[in-house]
Design an enzyme around this catalytic site. Structure first.
Site, PDB file in Angstrom:
ATOM      1  CD  GLN A  52      -2.322  -0.312   2.625  1.00 16.60           C
ATOM      2  OE1 GLN A  52      -2.754  -0.228   3.101  1.00 16.60           O
ATOM      3  NE2 GLN A  52      -4.020  -1.282   2.502  1.00 16.60           N
ATOM      4  CB  THR A  83      -9.903  -4.274   4.841  1.00 14.89           C
ATOM      5  OG1 THR A  83      -9.366  -3.440   4.087  1.00 14.89           O
ATOM      6  CG2 THR A  83      -9.699  -5.248   3.165  1.00 14.89           C
ATOM      7  CG  ASN A  84     -14.048   0.011   4.816  1.00 14.80           C
ATOM      8  OD1 ASN A  84     -15.131   0.790   4.003  1.00 14.80           O
ATOM      9  ND2 ASN A  84     -13.973  -0.350   5.776  1.00 14.80           N
ATOM     10  CB  THR A  85      -8.070   0.282   2.322  1.00 14.74           C
ATOM     11  OG1 THR A  85      -8.129   1.649   3.353  1.00 14.74           O
ATOM     12  CG2 THR A  85      -7.130   0.802   1.170  1.00 14.74           C
ATOM     13  CB  CYS A 197     -10.988   2.702   8.493  1.00 17.06           C
ATOM     14  SG  CYS A 197      -9.388   1.432   9.264  1.00 17.06           S
TER      15      CYS A 197
END
Length: 230
Positions: A52, A83-85, A197
């Protein structure tokens, strides 16, 4: 009951919430001794975070897509990215699957629209706040405007996520900072806050917030339970 595949470990602090909430939801829906049918691939988050930081989304997409395909081969009938990301690479994951991917932003969008919001705020990692993959999906689905904190606040929100929440540290000073940010966003017209998040819900709570909080972990798990038990 259908089998859910979960891509987890990003971080394990939030993945344990997924396991608990989905199983509790299945128990509430079906009663008795029922629990969820789950298959999980849990990543080493240090490897994910390194890629990331390098903005190497191609490698991340390949890692998650391969893991998801493995869960489908093992019998998963729908997929969750816990997970959002990492929904940044959801399109690449979907292309490797023949089963549905239950998207976390869709779970948030449905609830925001149900509550009639026109403008909401988004908190998350800097990737979720700065890149368009999350905000655009919600806006395109609902027409709801999505705003984010100013740059310096984004950096501190991101630092707290990676240096504290993902390591299980819940500091009062960080909690107070998040509430101040939310108050500022409310003053800009935000009618609610997306906790974009999956760790943020470990730190802040609705009863202490000036506007409604939408915990995407809870909403995503509720979507999964509904799908699995339908």
């Amino acid at each position: 009951m259908k089998i859910l595949g979960i891509l987890g470990g990003m971080s394990w602090e939030s993945t344990q919430s997924y396991y608990r909430l989905i199983n509790q939801g299945v128990k509430d829906a079906l009663g008795g001794l029922h629990s969820a049918k789950l298959l999980m691939h849990s990543f080493d988050f240090a490897e994910i975070e390194r890629l990331q930081a390098q903005q190497d989304w191609n490698s991340l997409a390949e890692m998650l897509a391969e893991a998801a395909a493995g869960l489908e081969r093992a019998g998963a009938q729908a997929m969750l990215i816990a997970t959002n990301t990492m929904h940044k690479v959801a399109p690449e994951v979907e292309r490797r699957l023949t089963i549905p991917l239950l998207h976390i932003a869709d779970a948030a969008a449905d609830e925001l629209q149900r509550n009639g919001h026109k403008k909401v705020a988004l908190l998350g990692t800097r990737y979720t706040m700065q890149l368009d993959f999350y905000k655009t999906r919600i806006h395109d689905a609902t027409g709801i405007a999505v705003i984010t904190p100013e740059s310096a606040q984004q950096e501190e929100i991101n630092r707290i996520i990676y240096e504290e929440l993902c390591r299980g540290e819940l500091l009062p000073s960080s909690r107070d900072f998040y509430y101040r940010v939310i108050e500022n966003l409310a003053s800009q017209g935000a009618e609610g806050v997306i906790l974009g998040c999956t760790e943020i819900g470990l730190l802040v709570s609705p009863e202490d917030c000036v506007i409604p909080l939408y915990d995407t972990t809870n909403l995503h798990c509720a979507m999964a339970v509904k799908w699995a038990t339908a």
